[in-house]
Design an enzyme around this catalytic site. Structure first.
Site, PDB file in Angstrom:
ATOM      1  N   HIS A  81       0.974  -1.984  11.252  1.00 43.46           N
ATOM      2  CA  HIS A  81       2.105  -2.801  11.713  1.00 43.46           C
ATOM      3  C   HIS A  81       2.598  -2.390  13.100  1.00 43.46           C
ATOM      4  O   HIS A  81       3.796  -2.396  13.378  1.00 43.46           O
ATOM      5  CB  HIS A  81       3.228  -2.808  10.668  1.00 43.46           C
ATOM      6  CG  HIS A  81       2.793  -3.435   9.381  1.00 43.46           C
ATOM      7  ND1 HIS A  81       2.539  -4.782   9.273  1.00 43.46           N
ATOM      8  CD2 HIS A  81       2.484  -2.891   8.185  1.00 43.46           C
ATOM      9  CE1 HIS A  81       2.120  -5.047   8.047  1.00 43.46           C
ATOM     10  NE2 HIS A  81       2.067  -3.906   7.374  1.00 43.46           N
ATOM     11  N   SER A  99       4.109  -5.971   3.106  1.00 49.47           N
ATOM     12  CA  SER A  99       2.843  -5.843   3.823  1.00 49.47           C
ATOM     13  C   SER A  99       1.718  -6.488   3.021  1.00 49.47           C
ATOM     14  O   SER A  99       1.678  -7.702   2.843  1.00 49.47           O
ATOM     15  CB  SER A  99       2.581  -4.374   4.133  1.00 49.47           C
ATOM     16  OG  SER A  99       1.419  -4.219   4.922  1.00 49.47           O
ATOM     17  N   GLN A 112       1.242 -10.620  11.087  1.00 50.21           N
ATOM     18  CA  GLN A 112       1.821  -9.633  10.165  1.00 50.21           C
ATOM     19  C   GLN A 112       1.188  -8.265  10.291  1.00 50.21           C
ATOM     20  O   GLN A 112       1.864  -7.242  10.285  1.00 50.21           O
ATOM     21  CB  GLN A 112       1.679 -10.148   8.729  1.00 50.21           C
ATOM     22  CG  GLN A 112       2.332  -9.263   7.681  1.00 50.21           C
ATOM     23  CD  GLN A 112       1.354  -8.838   6.597  1.00 50.21           C
ATOM     24  OE1 GLN A 112       0.251  -8.416   6.884  1.00 50.21           O
ATOM     25  NE2 GLN A 112       1.786  -8.953   5.344  1.00 50.21           N
ATOM     26  N   GLN A 143       0.837  -1.194   0.000  1.00 51.45           N
ATOM     27  CA  GLN A 143       0.000   0.000   0.000  1.00 51.45           C
ATOM     28  C   GLN A 143       0.879   1.253   0.000  1.00 51.45           C
ATOM     29  O   GLN A 143       1.910   1.297   0.671  1.00 51.45           O
ATOM     30  CB  GLN A 143      -0.866  -0.037   1.261  1.00 51.45           C
ATOM     31  CG  GLN A 143      -1.983   0.957   1.297  1.00 51.45           C
ATOM     32  CD  GLN A 143      -2.957   0.670   2.435  1.00 51.45           C
ATOM     33  OE1 GLN A 143      -3.064  -0.466   2.885  1.00 51.45           O
ATOM     34  NE2 GLN A 143      -3.648   1.683   2.902  1.00 51.45           N
ATOM     35  N   ARG A 160      -9.385  -7.463   4.809  1.00 46.64           N
ATOM     36  CA  ARG A 160      -8.262  -6.949   5.609  1.00 46.64           C
ATOM     37  C   ARG A 160      -8.279  -5.425   5.661  1.00 46.64           C
ATOM     38  O   ARG A 160      -8.069  -4.813   6.711  1.00 46.64           O
ATOM     39  CB  ARG A 160      -6.942  -7.449   5.003  1.00 46.64           C
ATOM     40  CG  ARG A 160      -5.659  -7.014   5.730  1.00 46.64           C
ATOM     41  CD  ARG A 160      -4.468  -7.574   4.954  1.00 46.64           C
ATOM     42  NE  ARG A 160      -3.180  -7.349   5.588  1.00 46.64           N
ATOM     43  CZ  ARG A 160      -2.359  -6.337   5.316  1.00 46.64           C
ATOM     44  NH1 ARG A 160      -2.717  -5.412   4.419  1.00 46.64           N
ATOM     45  NH2 ARG A 160      -1.184  -6.229   5.910  1.00 46.64           N
TER      46      ARG A 160
END
Length: 312
Positions: free
Chosen positions: A197, A88, A246, A10, A113
């Site tokens: 993250h 990612s 993750q 992204q 997600r």
């Protein structure tokens, strides 16, 4: 040629991405159109008339649909990677290329997600900052000291000299201030919609864990190097558990690239849009491992010609 394919994450999305590929390659079209989504994928990717492409819940399925289309064309033309990885979100594209997910499944999971991450970010005054030329340990100490003001962590280990911190805005700003005092050359605030993250994404991890119980995970036919490990998984690591981790853990891209070097990779293909990963490869592995970025129909055709000539 020992090839690795890296999938962009992204941040590199832009209106128009994939339009020429969609028109040029039937295999791209079939993969791109595979998923059932609650918005018009073509409109958002190719034109973005409502300006929503940069919103996480739209960005993620658009990026994965683009990657699935390119993967379909590569596979149709016999391009075989020895290793796969992604930044990612790009990890879902790597897993799709490895046979773990179908194109439809990968895009629909990315949409889920994206929504889960957007939901987890609601109500958090967040920030992310790129920190240049400060080593990991020194920056970790800055984050530890600044955490008195809230959550702040190193969320991306991109390449030598480039780390990214994220979390709650006040803590991120304090950590950046401390990083400059500790010798960082520059600290550049990034435009983001969530504290990605970091442990603030735990609700998204929980949502993904629940979703994964209903998903079929296929056999991984090509080794994938995982973000939260920086290398291949071992037998005791399950893919659902790694993907759950993750979303709320650091992305070890520099470690991943160094591992590809150790594995003897001689060439890397970046599946875009964008060329961010090519920059990371150059800074991490130097000129010995060339990285080619493909985003347009012209670039993809040039790569396929080169591949065929090398394997004639």
């Amino acid at each position: 040629m020992k090839l690795a394919i890296l999938y962009a994450g992204q941040g590199s999305q832009h209106p128009g991405m994939g339009k020429d590929l969609y028109e040029a390659y039937p295999a791209f079209r079939a993969a791109f159109d595979a998923a059932a989504l609650d918005f018009d994928l073509h409109s958002v990717c190719f034109e973005d008339p409502d300006g929503v492409l940069n919103q996480t819940e739209y960005t993620q399925p658009c990026m994965v649909a683009f990657a699935a289309g390119v993967t379909a064309v590569l596979q149709e033309n016999g391009v075989k990677a020895e290793y796969l990885a992604g930044l990612s979100l790009g990890e879902y594209s790597a897993l799709q290329a490895a046979g773990v997910f179908t194109a439809k499944q990968a895009v629909e999971l990315a949409a889920y997600r994206g929504k889960a991450m957007a939901d987890a970010a609601k109500g958090i005054d967040c920030g992310m900052t790129a920190v240049m030329n400060l080593d990991r340990d020194a920056l970790a100490k800055c984050c530890e000291e600044a955490s008195a003001l809230g959550v702040v962590q190193i969320c991306n280990y991109n390449c030598p000299g480039q780390l990214v911190i994220g979390g709650e805005k006040a803590a991120v700003e304090k950590a950046a201030e401390l990083a400059k005092a500790a010798g960082a050359r520059r600290c550049i605030p990034l435009k983001v919609s969530g504290p990605f993250h970091t442990r603030l994404m735990a609700p998204a991890g929980d949502a993904l864990a629940k979703r994964f119980t209903t998903e079929n995970f296929g056999e991984m036919k090509t080794p994938v190097l995982f973000n939260c490990l920086g290398h291949e998984k071992s037998a005791e690591n399950s893919i659902p558990a790694l993907l759950e981790k993750q979303v709320q853990s650091s992305v070890y891209m520099e470690d991943t690239l160094r591992r590809l070097g150790e594995l003897g990779v001689t060439e890397i293909l970046e599946v875009g849009p964008g060329k961010a990963l090519s920059g990371f490869v150059k800074k991490t592995l130097g000129p010995d491992v060339p990285c080619t970025a493909v985003e347009t129909a012209e670039e993809l055709a040039a790569f396929l010609t080169k591949w065929k000539e090398a394997h004639a």
